[in-house]
Motif scaffolding. Sequence first.
Motif, mmCIF file in Angstrom:
data_model
loop_
_atom_site.group_PDB
_atom_site.id
_atom_site.type_symbol
_atom_site.label_atom_id
_atom_site.label_comp_id
_atom_site.label_asym_id
_atom_site.label_seq_id
_atom_site.Cartn_x
_atom_site.Cartn_y
_atom_site.Cartn_z
ATOM 1 N N TYR A 81 24.508 5.034 11.021
ATOM 2 C CA TYR A 81 24.888 4.864 9.748
ATOM 3 C C TYR A 81 24.973 3.431 9.715
ATOM 4 O O TYR A 81 24.528 2.562 8.900
ATOM 5 C CB TYR A 81 26.305 5.349 9.550
ATOM 6 N N PHE A 82 25.415 2.569 11.079
ATOM 7 C CA PHE A 82 25.730 1.191 10.765
ATOM 8 C C PHE A 82 24.390 0.377 11.101
ATOM 9 O O PHE A 82 24.438 -0.749 11.012
ATOM 10 C CB PHE A 82 26.622 0.875 12.184
ATOM 11 N N VAL A 83 23.229 1.070 11.468
ATOM 12 C CA VAL A 83 22.063 0.563 11.579
ATOM 13 C C VAL A 83 21.166 0.606 10.302
ATOM 14 O O VAL A 83 20.467 -0.207 9.912
ATOM 15 C CB VAL A 83 21.277 1.066 12.805
ATOM 16 N N ASN A 84 21.388 1.780 9.659
ATOM 17 C CA ASN A 84 20.551 2.021 8.571
ATOM 18 C C ASN A 84 21.021 1.603 7.038
ATOM 19 O O ASN A 84 20.180 1.779 6.164
ATOM 20 C CB ASN A 84 19.965 3.594 8.563
ATOM 21 N N ARG A 85 22.352 1.694 7.211
ATOM 22 C CA ARG A 85 23.006 1.422 5.913
ATOM 23 C C ARG A 85 23.892 0.129 5.797
ATOM 24 O O ARG A 85 24.412 -0.229 6.865
ATOM 25 C CB ARG A 85 23.904 2.377 5.449
ATOM 26 N N PRO A 86 23.851 -0.614 4.682
ATOM 27 C CA PRO A 86 24.997 -1.925 4.920
ATOM 28 C C PRO A 86 26.398 -1.363 4.981
ATOM 29 O O PRO A 86 26.582 -0.338 4.266
ATOM 30 C CB PRO A 86 24.559 -2.531 3.377
ATOM 31 N N PHE A 87 26.981 -2.164 5.474
ATOM 32 C CA PHE A 87 28.558 -1.840 5.409
ATOM 33 C C PHE A 87 29.320 -3.374 5.589
ATOM 34 O O PHE A 87 28.540 -4.365 5.935
ATOM 35 C CB PHE A 87 29.068 -1.028 6.697
#
Length: 190
Positions: A81-87
């Motif tokens: 999630y932290f690699v593929n989506r902005p956070f």
Amino acid sequence: MRTVGASLLASAGLIGIVAGIAAQSTLGNFFAGLQIAFGDTVRIGDTVVVDGQQGTVEEITLSYLVVRLWDYRRLVVPVSYFVNRPFENWTRRDPGLLAAVLLHLDHTTRVDELRTTLHTLLERHPRWDGEEWALDVTDTTPSTILVRATMTARTPDDAARLRFDIREQLIAHLRDEHPHALPRLRTTPD
């Protein structure tokens, strides 16, 4: 024999494809975990916002992160999630944050006096870091002005508590000292 051999080879190929698809997610998480570990995008103790929920990173493994939310629930998120989506990472470089309070007030509000009151309240508040503060009229409507008070704090938790406390104290000050400054519905022209 040739038919049996072709069947076995086709079955092995099909099993290989299914295994490859099943392993893709696991391998993706593993490589994402390595990227998180060596990329320094998120660390234990960082305050992050994941899918609109703010929390503190408690644990990082090669396959998932555990984020403690404000209400002490734990959100377990795959590292992919932290690699593929902005956070949002609020504390990556500097844990200090700017807290903001918005107030809709009457046009007759004495903004300069309210600015002085804000500064006095901040000087007495233990969560204000003493760095920055401001009070500005940021917008106006036919019935109110929009006043924004900003102040800095050392941590996201301090910023949240500071924002809540200052909002309450400013409203109490206006209610007790300048009730005319609170918005009201006018039914007759002045």
